[in-house]
Design an enzyme around this catalytic site. Sequence first.
Site, short mmCIF file in Angstrom:
data_model
loop_
_atom_site.label_atom_id
_atom_site.label_comp_id
_atom_site.label_asym_id
_atom_site.label_seq_id
_atom_site.Cartn_x
_atom_site.Cartn_y
_atom_site.Cartn_z
N HIS A 129 0.83 -1.20 0.00
CA HIS A 129 0.00 0.00 0.00
C HIS A 129 0.87 1.25 0.00
O HIS A 129 2.01 1.25 0.46
CB HIS A 129 -0.92 0.02 1.23
CG HIS A 129 -1.86 -1.13 1.28
ND1 HIS A 129 -3.00 -1.21 0.50
CD2 HIS A 129 -1.84 -2.27 2.01
CE1 HIS A 129 -3.63 -2.34 0.76
NE2 HIS A 129 -2.94 -3.01 1.67
N SER A 161 12.56 -19.33 12.17
CA SER A 161 11.10 -19.39 12.05
C SER A 161 10.42 -18.09 12.46
O SER A 161 10.93 -17.33 13.27
CB SER A 161 10.56 -20.55 12.90
OG SER A 161 10.91 -20.35 14.26
N ALA A 179 15.08 -16.42 15.08
CA ALA A 179 13.64 -16.59 15.01
C ALA A 179 12.90 -15.31 15.37
O ALA A 179 13.35 -14.53 16.21
CB ALA A 179 13.20 -17.73 15.93
N LYS A 185 16.73 -4.26 6.75
CA LYS A 185 18.01 -3.70 6.30
C LYS A 185 18.90 -4.83 5.81
O LYS A 185 18.66 -6.01 6.13
CB LYS A 185 18.69 -2.95 7.44
CG LYS A 185 19.12 -3.84 8.60
CD LYS A 185 19.91 -3.07 9.65
CE LYS A 185 19.01 -2.31 10.57
NZ LYS A 185 19.77 -1.69 11.69
#
Length: 207
Positions: A129, A161, A179, A185
Amino acid sequence: MSKYLVLIFKIFRRASKTIPLLFYSPINKLNLFLNGASIGKNINTKGFLRVIVTRRGCLKIGHDVSINSGQNHNIIGRNQKTTFWVEGNLSIGHNTGMSSTAIICNHHIEIGNYVKIGGNTVIYDTDFHSLNPETRKDPNLDKSNAKKGKVIIRDNAFIGSHSTILKGVTIGENAVIGACSLVSKNIPANEIWAGNPVKFIKKIDEV
């Protein structure tokens, strides 16, 4: 009697997991083929994939790629089907593996060889968007004005994960992302980064 019931249950559970494995890969390969994807040899899938490649999209998958999809083949929680939504160019290298991963490619996403992508990771190369509230009122303008940026994940990278990889990011060779990290970046090669937002932890040779 209870021992027999337990044994029967375990046999049934094993069969209910083993028998579908015979069908997942052929059906998923057909799905990929019908979407115009180019796929290499020995694509191993567990669970059904969600694949949408538009007329402008291009999906290439290398050899010996392993993909788990859905709650029956990814037990670490927050399960979803592995999803490839491709309107740009998405390439996945050889010997790469992923579980219940959503890759939304509006522009360009490149995943190298021997990359490991942990369960429920999402990779986006677009903001989806516009940041302008007036532009967002018009769906067509909103989509066309959303910012995009290439995502490149180099060879041997490991994505933990539940991580989120955002547009314009390059993750260097051998890098490790902890995780539940938010990556917005570039990540240098041979380093471990983690957190939300992601921060440097240590170099690989310090482990």
